[in-house]
Design an enzyme around this catalytic site. Structure first.
Site, short mmCIF file in Angstrom:
data_model
loop_
_atom_site.label_atom_id
_atom_site.label_comp_id
_atom_site.label_asym_id
_atom_site.label_seq_id
_atom_site.Cartn_x
_atom_site.Cartn_y
_atom_site.Cartn_z
CE LYS A 170 -4.06 2.10 0.38
NZ LYS A 170 -5.19 1.92 -0.54
CG ASP A 224 -7.05 0.38 2.54
OD1 ASP A 224 -7.97 0.39 3.38
OD2 ASP A 224 -6.93 1.26 1.66
#
Length: 282
Positions: free
Chosen positions: A86, A99
């Protein structure tokens, strides 16, 4: 003169005959699942394939993270080692779940890496500026993906928002990072009204950067699809010039991890290491 921020030099609209040729080529790749997504160390050395896949979307909050988790779960089920990168996590404080961690929770044992975290829920460039922190640059993303690629069968790079969201003040985007990494970009799209235009524009942008575009995944397929959603199953591949490679059921992220991992391969086409039984509803 070079292209403007976020736009490559020599940027030109994709003419209809070029779009048709690209669509035909991608259709051929769909018939024989493309090598870039047939992972595995032995396969890569034999077929000179890559194992880095960027995941972007036609917008925000459309299911990129749960789609990334489903792809990771399907790869893990086939015995692949998986890393999730990410580059810029926004809208999350230091002590909250990002996430990448959510992908790990749903999919199982994956390596996770964040390059930067910014608390404001904004585009990465703006969030970095407001936080007084350095932005994430395309070369940072490409280098991190390459390092993970050296020790994993599959590296999934999940973007922030849509493809052309700015990462720095110079207007660099996820597309610039994917181009440096020489990696394909999967597009996650909405199911309903409005998705055809957004998907077509994203596909056009990808091709203007010279990026491989293997296909589209619907990130939240409704249990009771309306007329627009049902029609889009046929229309989306035409709009994108690329196949529909997955349907992630709505609320899949709320499943227990074991249930998510068991179901995930059935949501994806074989080209994404999904089930051979995957079918688009008629």
């Amino acid at each position: 003169m070079a292209g403007g921020p976020g736009r490559p030099a020599g940027h030109r609209p994709l003419h209809r005959r070029h779009a048709t040729a690209v669509a035909a080529h991608l259709d051929t790749l769909h018939q024989e699942p493309f090598a870039v997504l047939r992972w595995g160390r032995s396969a890569r050395s034999r077929r000179h394939t890559m194992s880095v896949l960027f995941v972007t979307g036609t917008g925000t909050e459309i299911g990129k993270t749960v789609t990334t988790a489903a792809i990771a779960a399907a790869a893990l089920a086939r015995g692949r080692s998986v890393a999730v990168l990410k580059p810029a996590q926004t809208g999350v404080t230091a002590h909250e779940t990002g996430d990448a961690a959510e992908v790990e929770r749903l999919a199982g044992p994956v390596t996770t890496l964040e390059l930067a975290r910014f608390p404001d829920p904004l585009a990465p460039a703006t969030a970095a500026l407001r936080a007084g922190l350095p932005p994430v640059l395309p070369q940072d993303i490409a280098e991190a993906a390459a390092k993970l690629d050296a020790s994993h069968d599959l590296v999934l790079v999940e973007g922030a928002g849509g493809l052309l969201v700015r990462f720095d003040a110079d207007g660099h985007t996820l597309a610039d990072a994917a181009r440096l990494a020489k990696a394909p970009v999967l597009v996650v799209a909405q199911a309903g009204l409005g998705t055809l235009n957004a998907t077509a524009l994203t596909a056009l942008a990808l091709r203007s950067y010279g990026l491989d575009f293997p296909g589209v995944v619907i990130g939240s397929w409704p249990a009771a699809p309306d007329l627009a959603a049902r029609c889009n199953l046929t229309d989306l591949p035409d709009a994108a010039g690329a196949p529909l490679l997955g349907l992630i059921p709505e609320h899949s992220g709320a499943l227990a991890p074991d249930a998510f991992r068991a179901a995930a391969p059935g949501w994806l086409a074989p080209a994404l290491d999904g089930s051979d039984a995957f079918r688009i509803p008629s």
